[in-house]
Design an enzyme around this catalytic site. Structure first.
Site, PDB file in Angstrom:
ATOM      1  N   SER A  13      10.631   5.003  -1.084  1.00 37.79           N
ATOM      2  CA  SER A  13      11.238   3.813  -0.487  1.00 37.79           C
ATOM      3  C   SER A  13      12.676   3.603  -0.964  1.00 37.79           C
ATOM      4  O   SER A  13      13.055   4.038  -2.056  1.00 37.79           O
ATOM      5  CB  SER A  13      10.426   2.566  -0.845  1.00 37.79           C
ATOM      6  OG  SER A  13       9.088   2.722  -0.470  1.00 37.79           O
TER       7      SER A  13
HETATM    8  N1  SAH Z   1       5.343   4.081  -3.311  1.00 40.52           N
HETATM    9  C1  SAH Z   1       5.920   5.332  -2.893  1.00 40.52           C
HETATM   10  C2  SAH Z   1       6.338   5.378  -1.440  1.00 40.52           C
HETATM   11  C3  SAH Z   1       5.179   5.313  -0.564  1.00 40.52           C
HETATM   12  S1  SAH Z   1       5.288   6.182   0.974  1.00 40.52           S
HETATM   13  C4  SAH Z   1       7.072   5.736  -3.786  1.00 40.52           C
HETATM   14  O1  SAH Z   1       7.457   4.960  -4.676  1.00 40.52           O
HETATM   15  O2  SAH Z   1       7.581   6.840  -3.609  1.00 40.52           O
HETATM   16  C5  SAH Z   1       3.638   5.804   1.500  1.00 40.52           C
HETATM   17  C6  SAH Z   1       2.582   6.689   0.894  1.00 40.52           C
HETATM   18  O3  SAH Z   1       1.328   6.117   1.273  1.00 40.52           O
HETATM   19  C7  SAH Z   1       2.592   8.110   1.431  1.00 40.52           C
HETATM   20  O4  SAH Z   1       2.660   9.025   0.378  1.00 40.52           O
HETATM   21  C8  SAH Z   1       1.270   8.214   2.198  1.00 40.52           C
HETATM   22  O5  SAH Z   1       0.693   9.499   2.139  1.00 40.52           O
HETATM   23  C9  SAH Z   1       0.418   7.177   1.495  1.00 40.52           C
HETATM   24  N2  SAH Z   1      -0.732   6.673   2.257  1.00 40.52           N
HETATM   25  C10 SAH Z   1      -0.837   6.474   3.600  1.00 40.52           C
HETATM   26  N3  SAH Z   1      -2.064   6.007   3.911  1.00 40.52           N
HETATM   27  C11 SAH Z   1      -2.753   5.899   2.730  1.00 40.52           C
HETATM   28  C12 SAH Z   1      -4.069   5.484   2.380  1.00 40.52           C
HETATM   29  N4  SAH Z   1      -4.969   5.104   3.289  1.00 40.52           N
HETATM   30  N5  SAH Z   1      -4.424   5.501   1.078  1.00 40.52           N
HETATM   31  C13 SAH Z   1      -3.541   5.913   0.123  1.00 40.52           C
HETATM   32  N6  SAH Z   1      -2.282   6.332   0.387  1.00 40.52           N
HETATM   33  C14 SAH Z   1      -1.889   6.321   1.683  1.00 40.52           C
END
Ligand code: SAH
Length: 245
Positions: free
Chosen positions: A93
């Site tokens: 992000s």
């Molecule tokens: N917090 C992260 C950015 C998140 S991007 C950082 O600091 O870099 C969103 C992430 O959520 C992705 O890696 C994606 O694979 C994950 N995601 C999507 N659906 C999900 C689910 N149902 N459970 C867990 N993770 C999930």
């Protein structure tokens, strides 16, 4: 005098030793972080300038080495004002969003915090830097493995990681003081609300991707009722439904 200068700069006569001499210039045995100025500038220009004044969050953002959470290819852009690719169509992000969500979560040292969507591990590191005990769930195994490596390399190896479906939360570690969701579900998943403790707070982008996501804060009152706040439009990758076990 001349002799002293000569002694202090032995590498002048032996150019091949230059790299070695520089890497121990810090004396304490630690390498100098070449990104420290960029990181301080990021906090001033992108975060404080947009009105975030939470001193602890600003300190954490000045401390966590964001460049260790992106691929080498993107390291020079690690402190720029935008999300960056981390593989599999996912992103780390934008720094401002990490600061905003961390500040809305109101983390106190010792808080038990559940993060959904580990991604690069950067947000989890910021939460740990704020003194929280962190549990973080990532759906995609390759992303989860990279996050574990990044967190270890950056000195946040204590974060508890799980590869699995965040819609289920982490019931064995509940209740949590804070839940932070970093992928967007259509509505706030009930298990995550259920795993919030008394006076717990959840921060999440909610809505269909691209069009109408809003940053929401849900607070659980002691009588069990939930109060909702809206903190404006955001744009996150969707929270994907994992396969039913
Ligand atoms: N917090 C992260 C950015 C998140 S991007 C950082 O600091 O870099 C969103 C992430 O959520 C992705 O890696 C994606 O694979 C994950 N995601 C999507 N659906 C999900 C689910 N149902 N459970 C867990 N993770 C999930």
């Amino acid at each position: 005098m001349d002799r002293k200068i000569e002694e202090r700069r032995p590498w002048r006569a032996v150019p091949g030793l230059l790299a070695g001499a520089l890497s121990c210039a810090c004396g304490a045995g630690e390498d100098v972080d070449p990104f420290v100025n960029q990181r301080f500038f990021m906090v001033r220009a992108q975060i404080e300038a947009r009105g975030i004044g939470d001193e602890e969050v600003l300190r954490a953002m000045r401390t966590v080495p964001r460049h260790l959470f992106v691929d080498e290819l993107y390291q020079s852009e690690a402190y720029s004002d935008r999300p960056l690719p981390i593989g599999e169509g996912q992103t780390i992000s934008q720094p401002f969003i990490v600061a905003l969500m961390s500040s809305l979560a109101g983390i106190e040292p010792g808080d038990r915090v559940l993060e959904i969507g580990t991604g690069s591990g950067y947000q989890a590191a910021v939460l740990a830097e704020l003194g929280a005990d962190v549990w973080s769930i990532e759906l995609l195994p390759t992303i989860g493995a990279a996050a574990a490596r990044n967190l270890e390399a950056a000195g946040y190896g204590d974060v508890n990681l799980r590869v699995g479906d965040g819609y289920l939360g982490w019931p064995e570690a509940a209740p949590f003081d804070r839940v932070m969701v970093t992928a967007a579900p259509e509505t706030i998943p009930q298990p995550l609300l259920d795993q919030l403790g008394e006076n717990g707070r959840l921060v999440a982008p909610v809505g269909s991707s691209g069009t109408s996501q809003r940053l929401r804060v849900a607070m659980r009152h002691p009588d069990g009722s939930i109060a909702l706040e809206d903190h404006g439009a955001v744009s996150f990758v969707p929270m994907v439904h994992g396969e039913t076990p």
